[in-house]
Design an enzyme around this catalytic site. Structure first.
Site, PDB file in Angstrom:
ATOM      1  N   LYS A  61      46.826  36.397  35.056  1.00 17.57           N
ATOM      2  CA  LYS A  61      45.448  36.422  34.554  1.00 17.57           C
ATOM      3  C   LYS A  61      45.447  36.367  33.021  1.00 17.57           C
ATOM      4  CE  LYS A  61      41.080  38.789  35.574  1.00 17.57           C
ATOM      5  NZ  LYS A  61      40.302  37.616  35.957  1.00 17.57           N
ATOM      6  N   TYR A 107      44.022  39.569  30.663  1.00 17.48           N
ATOM      7  CA  TYR A 107      42.794  40.364  30.740  1.00 17.48           C
ATOM      8  C   TYR A 107      42.580  40.848  32.157  1.00 17.48           C
ATOM      9  CZ  TYR A 107      40.088  36.497  32.861  1.00 17.48           C
ATOM     10  OH  TYR A 107      39.620  35.522  33.698  1.00 17.48           O
ATOM     11  N   GLU A 136      40.696  27.008  43.793  1.00 17.97           N
ATOM     12  CA  GLU A 136      39.750  28.132  43.683  1.00 17.97           C
ATOM     13  C   GLU A 136      38.640  27.723  42.739  1.00 17.97           C
ATOM     14  OE1 GLU A 136      41.546  31.514  41.653  1.00 17.97           O
ATOM     15  OE2 GLU A 136      42.666  30.168  40.341  1.00 17.97           O
ATOM     16  N   LEU A 177      44.506  32.560  41.213  1.00 15.47           N
ATOM     17  CA  LEU A 177      44.554  33.964  40.855  1.00 15.47           C
ATOM     18  C   LEU A 177      44.491  34.757  42.163  1.00 15.47           C
ATOM     19  CD1 LEU A 177      44.486  35.901  38.386  1.00 15.47           C
ATOM     20  CD2 LEU A 177      42.098  36.268  38.990  1.00 15.47           C
TER      21      LEU A 177
HETATM   22  N1  PMP Z   1      39.908  33.157  40.419  1.00 18.65           N
HETATM   23  C1  PMP Z   1      39.733  33.125  39.084  1.00 18.65           C
HETATM   24  C2  PMP Z   1      40.199  31.924  38.334  1.00 18.65           C
HETATM   25  C3  PMP Z   1      39.104  34.205  38.422  1.00 18.65           C
HETATM   26  O1  PMP Z   1      38.934  34.171  37.094  1.00 18.65           O
HETATM   27  C4  PMP Z   1      38.648  35.309  39.184  1.00 18.65           C
HETATM   28  C5  PMP Z   1      37.925  36.444  38.518  1.00 18.65           C
HETATM   29  N2  PMP Z   1      38.774  37.254  37.791  1.00 18.65           N
HETATM   30  C6  PMP Z   1      38.859  35.303  40.571  1.00 18.65           C
HETATM   31  C7  PMP Z   1      39.503  34.211  41.152  1.00 18.65           C
HETATM   32  C8  PMP Z   1      38.439  36.448  41.431  1.00 18.65           C
HETATM   33  O2  PMP Z   1      39.302  37.552  41.258  1.00 18.65           O
HETATM   34  P1  PMP Z   1      38.798  39.045  41.449  1.00 18.65           P
HETATM   35  O3  PMP Z   1      38.348  39.152  42.882  1.00 18.65           O
HETATM   36  O4  PMP Z   1      39.997  39.872  41.201  1.00 18.65           O
HETATM   37  O5  PMP Z   1      37.675  39.265  40.487  1.00 18.65           O
END
Ligand code: PMP
Length: 281
Positions: free
Chosen positions: A148, A32, A181, A206
Site C-alpha cells: 500500500k 499509507y 480491482e 491490494l
Molecule cells: N484496492 C485499492 C487499490 C485500494 O486503494 C483500497 C483502499 N485502501 C482497496 C482496494 C480496499 O482496501 P480496504 O478494504 O483495506 O480499504
C-alpha cells in the site's frame, strides 16, 4: 479538520508541513493506511495495523512507532478534532534525505503524518441503496499493487476517468484481460449460478482488509466463493456486482461501461453482505 499530527507533534491542519526533501514527496517512497471510524471506533483495526507492518517490511522502512503508541496518537487526534464518524489517514515515508534514488547510507528517521476526515455514512447508505456505475480502464500500475504505497498516480487517473464518464469507480483490467480491482476498492461479482467471485490476493491487487472480512461473512452465510480473476464480459453478464473498501464497506454496482447488470438494482447478496459486515463491525 482542525488538527493533524506530524512527526511527534499535533499542529493546526493548515500549518502542517513536511520537508521538500522528504522521500515520500520526491519518490513516493512511503506507505499509507486508512481506517474507517464509526461511532468513535476504528473499524478492522487489527487488519489495517498488520497490513501497515507488512507494507513497511516489504519496503524495508523501519517501524517508527509501536502499534499501542500509534493507537494513542490516533485516539488523541480524533478527540482533538471531535471526530466520531469518518476516516483516519496515516502515511509513513522513509524519511528526509538529500535527493538520491538509493536508500540513504546512514539511517534516517521515517516521517509520520496523521490526518482525519469526517464522512457522511448516511449519504453512503443512500448510495449503496441506489447502486453505482463503474467503467473499465487499462491497469497501468506497477507489479506490486499488494504493497500500500502512496504511488497512486494511475489510480488517480483511473478515478478521474470514472468521474468524467459519470461513474463512481474504475475497474482496472490487466494485460491478460482480467479485472484486477478498482482505483481504491476491490471488485466482486456473483455469477448466474450464484457463486461469489473476487480476484485471488496476488501481487496484482491490494489485499483489502474489507475484502478479507467479506470473505469471512460470505463463509458464515454459507455462500459459495471462489477467489479467481474474472473478465469484464463475465462482470457484464453477472447476476450481481459490488465493490468493497474500508470507507465504502460493500457498495453494489449496477452498471459496467454503461451496460446494466441484471435488472439494474443492487443485488441481494451484496446487500446481505453489507448488512452482515456492518452488524459485526
Ligand atoms: N484496492 C485499492 C487499490 C485500494 O486503494 C483500497 C483502499 N485502501 C482497496 C482496494 C480496499 O482496501 P480496504 O478494504 O483495506 O480499504
Amino acid at each position: 479538520m482542525r488538527y493533524a499530527y506530524v512527526n511527534g507533534r499535533f499542529c493546526r491542519h493548515g500549518d502542517a508541513a513536511i520537508h521538500i526533501e522528504d522521500r515520500g514527496f520526491q519518490f513516493a517512497d512511503a506507505v499509507y493506511e486508512v481506517w474507517s471510524v464509526r461511532n468513535s471506533q476504528l473499524m478492522d483495526a487489527d487488519g489495517h495495523f498488520s497490513r501497515l507492518s507488512r507494507s513497511l517490511g516489504e519496503l524495508r522502512i523501519p517501524e517508527p512507532r509501536t502499534r499501542p503508541a500509534l493507537e494513542r496518537v490516533i485516539c488523541e487526534l480524533l478527540r482533538r478534532n471531535r471526530l466520531r464518524n469518518g476516516l483516519v489517514y496515516l502515511q509513513i515515508s522513509r524519511g528526509q534525505a538529500r535527493r538520491d534514488h538509493a536508500f540513504p547510507k546512514t539511517p534516517i528517521t521515517p516521517t509520520i503524518v496523521l490526518t482525519c476526515k469526517r464522512l457522511d455514512f448516511v449519504a453512503a447508505d443512500a448510495r449503496a441503496e441506489a447502486g453505482i456505475a463503474v467503467i473499465t480502464v487499462p491497469d497501468q500500475r506497477w507489479a506490486r499493487c499488494d504493497i500500500k504505497t502512496v504511488n497512486l498516480l494511475p489510480n488517480v487517473l483511473a478515478k478521474q476517468a470514472a468521474q468524467e464518464a459519470g461513474a463512481v469507480e474504475a475497474w482496472q483490467v490487466d494485460a491478460a484481460g482480467f479485472i484486477t480491482e478498482g482505483s481504491s476498492t476491490n471488485a466482486w461479482i456473483v455469477t448466474k449460478a450464484g457463486k461469489l467471485l473476487t480476484r485471488q490476493a496476488d501481487h496484482g491487487i491490494l489485499h483489502g482488509i474489507t475484502r478479507a472480512r467479506i470473505l469471512e461473512c460470505a463463509q458464515k452465510l454459507g455462500l459459495e466463493v471462489e477467489e479467481r480473476a474474472f473478465t469484464p464480459q463475465e462482470a457484464r453478464e453477472a447476476r450481481e456486482a459490488f465493490l468493497t473498501s474500508a470507507t465504502s464497506f460493500v457498495t453494489p454496482v449496477v452498471s459496467i461501461d454503461n451496460h446494466v447488470i441484471a435488472n439494474g438494482q443492487p443485488g441481494s447478496l451484496a446487500s446481505a453482505l453489507r448488512e452482515a459486515y456492518l452488524a459485526e463491525a
